[in-house]
Scaffold this motif. Structure first.
Motif, short mmCIF file in Angstrom:
data_model
loop_
_atom_site.label_atom_id
_atom_site.label_comp_id
_atom_site.label_asym_id
_atom_site.label_seq_id
_atom_site.Cartn_x
_atom_site.Cartn_y
_atom_site.Cartn_z
N ARG A 1 0.84 -1.21 0.00
CA ARG A 1 0.00 0.00 0.00
C ARG A 1 0.87 1.26 0.00
N LEU A 2 1.93 1.20 0.81
CA LEU A 2 2.80 2.38 0.92
C LEU A 2 3.43 2.70 -0.44
N ILE A 3 3.93 1.68 -1.10
CA ILE A 3 4.57 1.91 -2.40
C ILE A 3 3.56 2.47 -3.40
N ARG A 4 2.33 1.93 -3.39
CA ARG A 4 1.30 2.45 -4.31
C ARG A 4 0.96 3.90 -3.97
N ALA A 5 0.93 4.17 -2.66
CA ALA A 5 0.61 5.54 -2.24
C ALA A 5 1.69 6.52 -2.69
N LEU B 1 12.44 5.27 4.11
CA LEU B 1 11.49 4.19 3.83
C LEU B 1 11.70 3.11 4.88
N LYS B 2 10.63 2.68 5.53
CA LYS B 2 10.83 1.70 6.60
C LYS B 2 9.69 0.69 6.58
N GLY B 3 10.06 -0.59 6.54
CA GLY B 3 9.06 -1.65 6.61
C GLY B 3 9.48 -2.65 7.65
N ALA C 1 4.11 0.10 7.62
CA ALA C 1 5.28 0.57 6.87
C ALA C 1 5.14 2.08 6.73
N TYR C 2 6.27 2.78 6.74
CA TYR C 2 6.14 4.23 6.60
C TYR C 2 7.26 4.83 5.77
N ALA C 3 7.01 6.03 5.29
CA ALA C 3 8.00 6.80 4.54
C ALA C 3 7.99 8.21 5.09
#
Ligand code: ZN
Length: 485
Positions: free
Chosen positions: A262-266, A337-339, A350-352
């Motif tokens: 989801r994070l990457i798509r966001a 970027l952190k997962g 996960a966050y950026a």
């Protein structure tokens, strides 16, 4: 500013500067018709002596280790205390935490004009002595340059400001306004020094009309006029964490809508997104000035940037140029970027982190809504993670700005003088809300190579620049003190 120039060897630069100085000497009589009271004060000063003293004191000041953390600015405050006491200038050390202090001194004027504040920070970033030609707290002179952490950021300007106060006192410079010297702690980490002054002793600076500090930069580049940048505004950091949540599990069984996915798509549309152009008056003026460095069509476009930007093709080109993008837009850099900690674990979070910098006048909440609209994913949270300070700016339409321009041109008739928007941060932002017009300017000209030693190894300042700088800054302050542009 820095990226506009190319590196030239220092020797060539200094030779060029001498040629320019020779031109100044020839040109001065032509300018003399408009010269006035402040100039008469200058001719009587024994510059040799003050210049020698400046170099020696610069070495001493660089030997005071104010690496932050921990800072230990009290030692630097004591250095200034001794220097100001020696010149009979009233001064005060304001300790506010163990080892930490601000320093304040004042030369009273006749009160017909509001005060001028000379602001500098005493702390420096840490230095790893490994790669230095001379130790970072030695103040050693090697090849005509004084080495030391803080030699350009900003113990140089701090010391020059202090010298100007001392010379003004010794020479009995007539003052229509108070000259205030304020040296603060902790600019490099948390601004606790300036924050403490503003919270506990705002009366020390509240009535000031002008403030001079770091944030300008003057660069020599080969075959081009030297660019003198006067800092008039800074962008404001507005860091944002983008967090995605979802179901966790084992890496052997993929989860299509996991938090990292989801994070990457966001983030996908975010990295391609550029917030709209907003042209600040100072940026317009900046392009107008640097048009001199361009030829043909580009020169015409820069000269009338507002009209040129109406052409979508030109606007796109300029916005894609790293030298100019930050001047025209709020910017977004994806930095963290952190997962999961483990390759075989799908995390539930996960966050950026986005390093966002807003133009003065732009609203953080409005920016957040724009960003939300760009991110069309569910289960995504946006959260500001930096303490936000409203960005602000100072007008170039003031007597003091004109005085800076005038002094620069007297020293360098071919100079290109332009207001600059700083992509970084300076403490000017904290003082403008008091109604003080704040500028970033230092009377020091360096090559790009030398400029890059700030916060890096081998930070140093040419002796010639200190000698020239103290005179130039004194001339500027004498003008401002006499109320002359
Ligand atoms: Zn600094």
């Amino acid at each position: 500013m820095r990226t506009l120039s190319k590196t030239l060897s220092l020797i060539e630069d200094l030779m060029r500067l001498r040629v320019l100085m020779a031109i100044v000497i020839i040109a001065v009589p032509l300018l003399a018709a408009g010269r006035d009271y402040a100039d008469k004060q200058l001719s009587a000063v024994d510059w040799e002596r003050y210049q020698d003293e400046t170099v020696k004191l610069m070495q001493d000041y660089l030997r005071v280790d104010t690496s932050n953390p921990p800072g230990n600015e009290l030692a630097a405050a004591e250095f200034f205390h001794k220097m100001f006491d020696g010149a009979g200038i009233p001064n005060t050390i304001y300790p506010f935490a163990p080892g930490r202090a601000d320093f304040y001194a004042i030369l009273k004027g006749d009160g017909s004009l509001r005060p001028l504040v000379l602001l500098n920070h005493m702390d420096v970033v840490r230095a790893d002595s490994k790669n230095w030609r001379a130790p970072p707290f030695s103040g050693e002179i090697v090849g005509g340059e004084v080495y030391g952490r803080g030699a350009l950021d900003m113990k140089d300007e701090g010391l020059l400001q202090a010298m100007v106060m001392v010379i003004a006192a010794r020479e009995h410079l007539p003052l229509k306004r108070d000259l205030i010297f304020l040296a603060t702690a902790d600019e490099e980490v948390g601004d606790s020094g300036s924050a403490w002054i503003l919270a506990n002793h705002p009366e020390l600076v509240r009535h000031a009309e002008y403030l001079l500090t770091e944030g300008g930069s003057n660069l020599i580049s080969p075959g081009r006029p030297t660019i003198y940048g006067i800092g008039v505004a800074e962008k404001a950091p507005f860091w944002i964490r983008v967090t995605a949540t979802g179901r966790g599990g084992h890496g052997s069984i993929p989860i299509a809508d996991s938090a990292p996915n989801r994070l990457i798509r966001a983030l996908r549309p975010v990295v391609d997104w550029q917030p709209p152009i907003r042209l600040l008056p100072s940026v317009e003026q900046y392009f107008h000035e640097i048009a001199r460095l361009e030829t043909g069509r580009r020169a015409a476009e820069f000269r009338n940037i507002q009209r040129a930007l109406q052409d979508p093709q030109f606007a796109r080109e300029l916005s894609q140029d790293e030298n100019f993008e930050y001047l025209l837009h709020d910017t977004v850099s994806l930095t963290v970027l952190k997962g999961s900690e483990q390759t075989n674990v799908i995390p539930d979070t996960a966050y950026a982190d986005l390093d966002v910098r807003l133009l003065p006048g732009n609203d953080p909440q409005a920016f957040l809504s724009q960003l939300r609209a760009v991110i069309a994913e569910d289960n995504i949270q946006l959260e500001p993670i930096s303490s936000y300070r409203t960005p602000n700016s100072s007008s170039t339409d003031t007597g003091f700005y004109r005085a800076i321009e005038k002094v620069i041109r007297e020293y360098d008739p071919h100079a290109l003088v332009a207001p600059t928007l700083n992509g970084g941060y300076t403490e000017s932002q904290m003082y403008r809300p008091l109604g003080i017009t704040c500028y970033g300017f230092a009377p020091i000209v360096v090559t790009e190579e030398l400029d890059a030693t700030q916060h890096a190894a081998n930070e140093r300042i040419p002796v010639d620049q200190l000698r020239h700088g103290v005179k130039m800054l004194y001339e500027l302050v004498a003008r401002a003190a006499a109320g002359e542009p």
